[in-house]
Enzyme design. Structure first.
Site, mmCIF file in Angstrom:
data_model
loop_
_atom_site.group_PDB
_atom_site.id
_atom_site.type_symbol
_atom_site.label_atom_id
_atom_site.label_comp_id
_atom_site.label_asym_id
_atom_site.label_seq_id
_atom_site.Cartn_x
_atom_site.Cartn_y
_atom_site.Cartn_z
ATOM 1 C CD GLU A 1 -8.805 -2.415 6.701
ATOM 2 O OE1 GLU A 1 -7.764 -1.871 7.120
ATOM 3 O OE2 GLU A 1 -8.953 -2.764 5.532
ATOM 4 C CG ASP B 1 1.157 -3.425 9.983
ATOM 5 O OD1 ASP B 1 1.992 -2.696 9.414
ATOM 6 O OD2 ASP B 1 0.421 -4.210 9.364
ATOM 7 C CG ASP C 1 -1.839 -0.712 7.892
ATOM 8 O OD1 ASP C 1 -2.699 0.171 7.719
ATOM 9 O OD2 ASP C 1 -1.681 -1.667 7.103
ATOM 10 N NE ARG D 1 -15.951 14.186 19.406
ATOM 11 C CZ ARG D 1 -16.449 13.508 20.441
ATOM 12 N NH1 ARG D 1 -17.606 13.824 20.968
ATOM 13 N NH2 ARG D 1 -15.788 12.496 20.952
ATOM 14 C CB ALA E 1 -13.527 7.679 20.411
ATOM 15 C CD GLU E 2 -18.107 9.669 23.511
ATOM 16 O OE1 GLU E 2 -18.017 9.600 22.274
ATOM 17 O OE2 GLU E 2 -17.870 10.715 24.147
ATOM 18 C CG ASP F 1 6.021 -6.899 8.726
ATOM 19 O OD1 ASP F 1 7.121 -6.340 8.871
ATOM 20 O OD2 ASP F 1 5.241 -7.138 9.669
ATOM 21 N N GLY F 2 5.383 -7.539 4.233
ATOM 22 C CA GLY F 2 5.326 -8.399 3.052
ATOM 23 C C GLY F 2 6.434 -8.033 2.079
ATOM 24 N N GLY G 1 0.833 -1.212 0.000
ATOM 25 C CA GLY G 1 0.000 0.000 0.000
ATOM 26 C C GLY G 1 0.861 1.253 0.000
ATOM 27 C CB VAL H 1 16.675 6.346 -2.104
ATOM 28 C CG1 VAL H 1 17.490 5.341 -2.916
ATOM 29 C CG2 VAL H 1 16.076 5.674 -0.868
ATOM 30 N N GLY I 1 -6.093 0.046 8.853
ATOM 31 C CA GLY I 1 -5.104 -0.540 9.768
ATOM 32 C C GLY I 1 -4.902 -2.029 9.550
ATOM 33 N NE ARG I 2 -2.380 -5.168 5.397
ATOM 34 C CZ ARG I 2 -1.899 -5.512 4.214
ATOM 35 N NH1 ARG I 2 -1.946 -6.763 3.836
ATOM 36 N NH2 ARG I 2 -1.369 -4.636 3.410
ATOM 37 C CB THR J 1 2.672 0.308 6.262
ATOM 38 O OG1 THR J 1 1.299 0.058 6.599
ATOM 39 C CG2 THR J 1 3.519 -0.026 7.477
ATOM 40 N NE ARG K 1 -1.159 -4.939 -0.786
ATOM 41 C CZ ARG K 1 -1.964 -3.885 -0.544
ATOM 42 N NH1 ARG K 1 -2.943 -3.611 -1.371
ATOM 43 N NH2 ARG K 1 -1.777 -3.150 0.520
HETATM 44 P P1 ADP Z 1 3.181 -4.762 2.735
HETATM 45 O O1 ADP Z 1 4.546 -4.712 2.164
HETATM 46 O O2 ADP Z 1 2.581 -3.403 2.960
HETATM 47 O O3 ADP Z 1 3.088 -5.671 3.953
HETATM 48 P P2 ADP Z 1 1.927 -6.852 1.144
HETATM 49 O O4 ADP Z 1 1.795 -7.824 2.271
HETATM 50 O O5 ADP Z 1 0.791 -6.730 0.190
HETATM 51 O O6 ADP Z 1 2.203 -5.354 1.633
HETATM 52 O O7 ADP Z 1 3.260 -7.247 0.345
HETATM 53 C C1 ADP Z 1 3.685 -6.495 -0.751
HETATM 54 C C2 ADP Z 1 4.307 -7.405 -1.772
HETATM 55 O O8 ADP Z 1 5.477 -8.042 -1.219
HETATM 56 C C3 ADP Z 1 3.442 -8.583 -2.212
HETATM 57 O O9 ADP Z 1 2.521 -8.214 -3.204
HETATM 58 C C4 ADP Z 1 4.476 -9.545 -2.760
HETATM 59 O O10 ADP Z 1 4.887 -9.155 -4.047
HETATM 60 C C5 ADP Z 1 5.650 -9.309 -1.806
HETATM 61 N N1 ADP Z 1 5.644 -10.344 -0.761
HETATM 62 C C6 ADP Z 1 4.797 -10.450 0.281
HETATM 63 N N2 ADP Z 1 5.057 -11.543 1.006
HETATM 64 C C7 ADP Z 1 6.089 -12.167 0.399
HETATM 65 C C8 ADP Z 1 6.826 -13.353 0.657
HETATM 66 N N3 ADP Z 1 6.549 -14.125 1.705
HETATM 67 N N4 ADP Z 1 7.833 -13.685 -0.181
HETATM 68 C C9 ADP Z 1 8.141 -12.897 -1.235
HETATM 69 N N5 ADP Z 1 7.476 -11.767 -1.539
HETATM 70 C C10 ADP Z 1 6.477 -11.397 -0.740
HETATM 71 O O1 F6P Z 2 -1.655 -1.478 4.474
HETATM 72 C C1 F6P Z 2 -2.285 -0.253 4.196
HETATM 73 C C2 F6P Z 2 -3.755 -0.457 3.962
HETATM 74 O O2 F6P Z 2 -4.343 0.798 3.665
HETATM 75 C C3 F6P Z 2 -4.514 -1.139 5.101
HETATM 76 O O3 F6P Z 2 -4.828 -0.262 6.151
HETATM 77 C C4 F6P Z 2 -5.713 -1.702 4.387
HETATM 78 O O4 F6P Z 2 -6.167 -2.855 5.027
HETATM 79 C C5 F6P Z 2 -5.166 -2.049 3.026
HETATM 80 O O5 F6P Z 2 -3.960 -1.312 2.849
HETATM 81 C C6 F6P Z 2 -6.112 -1.731 1.890
HETATM 82 O O6 F6P Z 2 -5.569 -2.208 0.717
HETATM 83 P P1 F6P Z 2 -6.116 -1.827 -0.739
HETATM 84 O O7 F6P Z 2 -5.690 -0.437 -1.045
HETATM 85 O O8 F6P Z 2 -5.495 -2.838 -1.621
HETATM 86 O O9 F6P Z 2 -7.610 -1.931 -0.661
#
Ligand code: ADP
Ligand code: F6P
Length: 339
Positions: free
Chosen positions: A242, A148, A146, A173, A205-206, A122-123, A30, A42, A189-190, A144, A91
Site C-alpha cells: 500500500e 510496524d 501492519d 494466482r 511472487a515474482e 504507535d499513534g 485500526g 485484560v 501495511g500503511r 496492528t 481515530r
Molecule cells: P495506530 O494506533 O494504529 O498507530 P493512529 O496513528 O491512527 O493509529 O492513532 C490512533 C489514535 O491515537 C489517534 O486517532 C489519536 O487519537 C491518538 N494519537 C495518535 N497520535 C497521537 C499523539 N501524538 N498524541 C496523542 N494522541 C495521539
Molecule cells: O493500520 C492498519 C491499516 O489497515 C493500514 O494497513 C491501512 O493503511 C489503514 O489501517 C487503513 O485505515 P482505514 O481503515 O482508516 O482506511
C-alpha cells in the site's frame, strides 16, 4: 520429585499495588484480529486479581465522550474467536491536543480508572504516553496488522492478516495462471512493507514492491516481466505494498509496455477481518494479561512487546524512538526464489 520447569513465577506472584483497584481497557486505531482475545485477557486477569474492570468504547473518542461500561467475566465470553474489537475503535483528533489529553485524564480519574490498557499502534501509544504524563497509569499492547511497531517482533493481528492475504493471493494466482496474465496485488501495511514481504515469500511472487526498497524502478520491472515470459513462466505476480500504491495505473502501464494482459487487485479491508489465528489468540491473551500484571506491579508508561522469543516491556518513549527495518537478507532470499 519432578523438577519444576515453570519460569517467570515472580511475574504473577507479585503483590498488587494498593493504588490499583480499577483497570480500564480500550482499543484504538485500526482494528486487528486478536484484539478481542486481548480484551478478554485484560478483563479476566484483572477480575482474577480482585480488581474492577471498565471498558471504554470507541478508543480515545469514546473516552472523551465518557462511553464507559463495567465489564464482567461473562461480558467477554465467546469473543476470543471473533475478529474486530467488541469495544469498537476509532481515530480521534481531539486526543492529539493538550486540551483533549487533559480532559481524557480527568475522565479516567472521574471513573476511578487507576490503570489503563491501550491496545493499538504507535499513534495510540503516543496518546497513552500523554495520559501517563498526566498521572494515569498506562500500558500499551501492540495491536496492528501492519507489524510496524519497532519495539516488538509481533503485533496482534499480523499473523491473521498475512494468512488471509496469502489465501486470497493464491486464488488470484489460479486465475492469473489460467489466463497467462500479470497480476498486481496490493496489500495493506500503511508505510510498512511487512505484509508485502511475507505474502511475497509465502505466495512465491515474482516481485515484491515495498516502500522500504530504495531502488524500485518500473523500467527494470517491465524488463523482468518480458524476461519471465521468455523463461516460460505462465504468469507474473507482483505483490505491491500500500505504501507504494497506484496499483490500477501500474497495471495499465505494465500492459501497455509489455503487451501482456495485466490486472490489479486491491485486497483492502478484508485483510483486517476474520477469526484470529491460534498465534494471534495466544499472544494477544498473554500480552493482555501481562499488561494487567505490569499495572499491578505499579508500572506505568510501558508497552508490552515480544522480542527474541520473550514477552517483554519497554518505556513508551524508548519504544517510540526505536527504528524498525526490513530484513535485507529476507528480501534478497525472496528475490532469489523468484527465478
Ligand atoms: P495506530 O494506533 O494504529 O498507530 P493512529 O496513528 O491512527 O493509529 O492513532 C490512533 C489514535 O491515537 C489517534 O486517532 C489519536 O487519537 C491518538 N494519537 C495518535 N497520535 C497521537 C499523539 N501524538 N498524541 C496523542 N494522541 C495521539
Ligand atoms: O493500520 C492498519 C491499516 O489497515 C493500514 O494497513 C491501512 O493503511 C489503514 O489501517 C487503513 O485505515 P482505514 O481503515 O482508516 O482506511
Amino acid at each position: 520429585m519432578a523438577e519444576n520447569n515453570m519460569v517467570d513465577k515472580e511475574r504473577y506472584l507479585d503483590e498488587i499495588e494498593d493504588s490499583i483497584r480499577t483497570i480500564g481497557v480500550l482499543t484504538s486505531g485500526g482494528d486487528a484480529p486478536g484484539m478481542n482475545a486481548a480484551i478478554r485477557a485484560v478483563v479476566r486477569r484483572a477480575l482474577s486479581k480482585g480488581l474492577k474492570v471498565r471498558g471504554i468504547r470507541r478508543g480515545y473518542h469514546g473516552l472523551l465522550k465518557e462511553e464507559i461500561i463495567d465489564l464482567s467475566a461473562r461480558d467477554v465470553s465467546d469473543i476470543i474467536q471473533r475478529g474486530g474489537t467488541v469495544l469498537q475503535t476509532a481515530r480521534c483528533k481531539s486526543m492529539r491536543t493538550e486540551e483533549g489529553q487533559q480532559k481524557a485524564a480527568a475522565i479516567c480519574k472521574k471513573y476511578g480508572i487507576d490503570g489503563l490498557v491501550v491496545i493499538g499502534g504507535d499513534g495510540s501509544f503516543a496518546g497513552a504516553q500523554k495520559l501517563a504524563n498526566l498521572g494515569v497509569n498506562t500500558i500499551g499492547v501492540p495491536g496492528t496488522i501492519d507489524l510496524d511497531i519497532a519495539c516488538t517482533d509481533y503485533t496482534i493481528g499480523f499473523d491473521t492478516a498475512v494468512n488471509t492475504a496469502m489465501e486470497a493471493i493464491d486464488k488470484v494466482r489460479d486465475t492469473s495462471t489460467s489466463h497467462e496474465r500479470c497480476s498486481v496485488i496490493e496489500v495493506m501495511g500503511r508505510d510498512a512493507g511487512y505484509l508485502a514481504l511475507w505474502c511475497g515469500i509465502a505466495n512465491g511472487a515474482e516481485r515484491i514492491l515495498m516502500p522500504e526498497e530504495q531502488d524500485f524502478d518500473e523500467k527494470t520491472l517491465i524488463e523482468d516481466i518480458m524476461e519471465n515470459k521468455k523463461r516460460g513462466k505462465k504468469n507474473y505476480i507482483i505483490i505491491n505494498a500500500e505504501g507504494i500504491g497506484d496499483s490500477m495505473n501500474m497495471a495499465k502501464r505494465i500492459e501497455a509496455a509489455t503487451g501482456i494482459e495485466t490486472r490489479a487487485t486491491i485486497l483492502g479491508h478484508m485483510q483486517r477481518g476474520g477469526s484470529p489465528t491460534c498465534k494471534d489468540r495466544v499472544y494477544a491473551s498473554v500480552m493482555g494479561a501481562m499488561a494487567v500484571d505490569l499495572l499491578c506491579q505499579g508500572k506505568t508508561n510501558r508497552v508490552v512487546g515480544y522480542k527474541d522469543g520473550e514477552f517483554v516491556d519497554y518505556d513508551i518513549e524508548e519504544a517510540l524512538a526505536m527504528k524498525k527495518t526490513i530484513s535485507e537478507y529476507q528480501y534478497n532470499i525472496a528475490k532469489s526464489l523468484a527465478i
